[in-house]
Write a protein that holds these residues in place. Structure first.
Motif, mmCIF file in Angstrom:
data_model
loop_
_atom_site.group_PDB
_atom_site.id
_atom_site.type_symbol
_atom_site.label_atom_id
_atom_site.label_comp_id
_atom_site.label_asym_id
_atom_site.label_seq_id
_atom_site.Cartn_x
_atom_site.Cartn_y
_atom_site.Cartn_z
ATOM 1 N N TYR A 1 49.574 -2.817 11.395
ATOM 2 C CA TYR A 1 48.242 -2.504 10.841
ATOM 3 C C TYR A 1 47.354 -1.807 11.859
ATOM 4 O O TYR A 1 46.703 -0.796 11.562
ATOM 5 C CB TYR A 1 47.557 -3.780 10.346
ATOM 6 N N GLU A 2 47.316 -2.322 13.096
ATOM 7 C CA GLU A 2 46.453 -1.736 14.120
ATOM 8 C C GLU A 2 46.844 -0.294 14.413
ATOM 9 O O GLU A 2 45.980 0.567 14.608
ATOM 10 C CB GLU A 2 46.507 -2.577 15.409
ATOM 11 N N GLU B 1 39.975 1.122 6.815
ATOM 12 C CA GLU B 1 40.640 -0.178 6.917
ATOM 13 C C GLU B 1 41.409 -0.490 5.636
ATOM 14 O O GLU B 1 42.515 -1.047 5.679
ATOM 15 C CB GLU B 1 39.600 -1.270 7.196
ATOM 16 N N TYR B 2 40.838 -0.126 4.505
ATOM 17 C CA TYR B 2 41.525 -0.377 3.231
ATOM 18 C C TYR B 2 42.802 0.455 3.125
ATOM 19 O O TYR B 2 43.854 -0.054 2.736
ATOM 20 C CB TYR B 2 40.598 -0.052 2.057
ATOM 21 N N GLU C 1 45.474 -0.916 5.290
ATOM 22 C CA GLU C 1 46.000 -2.184 4.775
ATOM 23 C C GLU C 1 46.971 -1.956 3.623
ATOM 24 O O GLU C 1 48.015 -2.617 3.531
ATOM 25 C CB GLU C 1 44.840 -3.068 4.293
ATOM 26 N N GLN D 1 51.638 0.929 3.919
ATOM 27 C CA GLN D 1 52.314 0.249 5.019
ATOM 28 C C GLN D 1 53.646 0.866 5.426
ATOM 29 O O GLN D 1 54.120 0.619 6.536
ATOM 30 C CB GLN D 1 52.557 -1.227 4.649
ATOM 31 N N ARG E 1 48.404 1.740 12.302
ATOM 32 C CA ARG E 1 48.056 2.563 11.126
ATOM 33 C C ARG E 1 46.576 2.928 11.153
ATOM 34 O O ARG E 1 46.204 4.069 10.863
ATOM 35 C CB ARG E 1 48.405 1.811 9.833
ATOM 36 N N LEU E 2 45.747 1.977 11.526
ATOM 37 C CA LEU E 2 44.310 2.234 11.595
ATOM 38 C C LEU E 2 43.995 3.236 12.702
ATOM 39 O O LEU E 2 43.156 4.135 12.527
ATOM 40 C CB LEU E 2 43.550 0.927 11.832
#
Length: 450
Positions: free
Chosen positions: A282-283, A306-307, A310, A313, A285-286
């Protein structure tokens, strides 16, 4: 629809996901939206052959992708139209975020070395999922042909392998201008080889590829079953390696899992450094999304980024494609999208995950370990069957949250305690058994690819 270029570039992001790289580059290169009239998009194509092929094979995909971006579009017409600037447009595997400030030169590959100038280390986000692969490339550029030769990077589709290996080429090109570099996909290499055979120019082919100081070859898994091409690659490899020329390969799977690959070529692939790229956390990807926004001088609310990070993926290509869609809609509406609008947009545009059955997983695992699928359901304790069966149980529980009793029932009517034991065993083993961890990651990629 004032910005035809933006609209078409974002439509291509969606189209690329369901079209092979070779077909995408062949049929969508030098296409553009010429005009729109009353909800009809006129797509310019280079010749009549491409016009007929796009209409017969890809019309539904083109129309759907355009309508997702602009619902008022009702039809697509194809017209033969030569581009004003006929340069070799690159259709990248990870499309750039669209921005009015974006340098148009980033959309072109260099004809001499086949490198896309936008793929550089500075724009490559490093995270736990790719840090080893990145470190290996850093070592390579410092000692070309002396360390990690060949360098073999593998991982699932859309995880940034092409970006990373082309970054090596662009770095060397900038810092060692005297070096001869060439990037080629396995499809391009095969086409080049076959063409040279047909026109009796095999010596020219050999001379072309043997002159390079650095050869970067993408998607080598497609050499499977191409015996003559594999033989030519084998001899090319030996020539370059014997002369301390750097060779870099990428693939969607590790060398030992590429089917129908000659053993002597497989051993060459395995003779250097092999590293994998896994799915981003996640980190990471952000961070990738924030970098893309910053890179193209765009703005998007933190909660929106952030959405997206999330929800998306599986791979970086889909992640950036989703961001491009959001940006395009925002530009077309001339205002930032609300979070609720973004949620609706993603829901309508992101392809649903393919439903996977127990049999699907069992079939993939059986093929992976080269055993008969029916053996997995039998009451046998043979080592060559027990391990694959335990891997299936682990994946069904870990990745799909399937209940223990259901897994046991589907795999030969076994008790749920047997499944629990298998799950716990594999979960423990992968923490200190790197080959097993890599095998499971490979199987996950195969499941993801369907």
């Amino acid at each position: 629809m004032s910005d035809h270029k933006t609209l078409w570039e974002n439509a291509l992001v969606d189209i690329e996901i369901e079209v092979s790289r070779a077909n995408f580059g062949t049929w969508f290169r030098n296409t553009r939206i010429v005009k729109d009239e009353d909800g009809v998009i006129f797509l310019g194509v280079p010749n009549a052959f491409v016009k007929d092929w796009l209409f017969k094979k890809y019309h539904k995909s083109i129309l759907r992708s355009l309508r997702q971006l602009m619902p008022e579009i009702r039809a697509v017409e194809y017209t033969i139209s030569k581009n004003e600037k006929p340069e070799n447009i690159n259709l990248p595997s990870t499309a750039p975020a669209i921005s009015p400030q974006m340098d148009l030169a980033e959309m072109y590959t260099n004809r001499e070395d086949n490198l896309n100038p936008k793929y550089v280390f500075d724009s490559f986000i490093v995270g736990p999922f790719n840090e080893l692969a990145h470190a290996a490339t850093q070592a390579v550029v410092k000692k070309l042909g002396q360390i990690y030769n060949p360098l073999f990077i593998y991982g699932g589709t859309g995880l940034g392998k092409t970006h990373l290996i082309q970054s090596v080429g662009n770095y060397v090109k900038k810092n060692n201008p005297g070096k001869k570099i060439f990037y080629v996909t396995s499809e391009q290499f095969t086409v080049d080889y076959v063409s040279s055979m047909q026109h009796n120019r095999i010596n020219t082919f050999k001379e072309k590829y043997r002159k390079y100081d650095i050869l970067i070859m993408d998607d080598v898994q497609f050499f499977a079953k191409k015996e003559k091409t594999q033989e030519e690659l084998f001899h090319l490899f030996n020539h370059l390696h014997d002369n301390n020329k750097q060779i870099i390969f990428s693939s969607d799977k590790a060398p030992k899992y590429i089917p129908d690959l000659e053993e002597r070529l497989r051993s060459r692939f395995e003779g250097g450094m092999i590293v994998d790229v896994s799915k981003p956390d996640y980190e990471s990807r952000l961070a990738i999304l924030n970098n893309k926004i910053h890179q193209n001088q765009l703005t998007l609310a933190p909660e929106s980024l952030e959405y997206i990070a999330e929800v998306i993926q599986d791979n970086i290509r889909e992640l950036e494609g989703c961001l491009n869609t959001v940006i395009c809609q925002s530009q077309l509406k001339n205002r930032p999208l609300s979070l609720s609008e973004i949620k609706t947009l993603i829901k309508n545009n992101v392809k649903p995950k393919k439903m996977v059955s127990v049999k699907d997983v069992a079939d993939i695992v059986a093929n992976f370990y080269h055993i008969n699928e029916k053996n997995l359901y039998e009451k046998t304790r043979k080592k060559e069957v027990v391990k694959p069966r335990q891997v299936i149980m682990y994946l069904l529980r870990e990745d799909f949250n399937t209940s223990y009793p259901y897994i046991g029932q589907k795999l030969g009517g076994r008790d749920h305690t047997t499944v629990i034991h298998a799950y716990e065993k594999i979960k423990k083993d992968i923490t200190n058994n790197e080959p097993l961890a890599q095998e499971i990651e490979q199987i996950r990629n195969l499941i993801l690819q369907g």
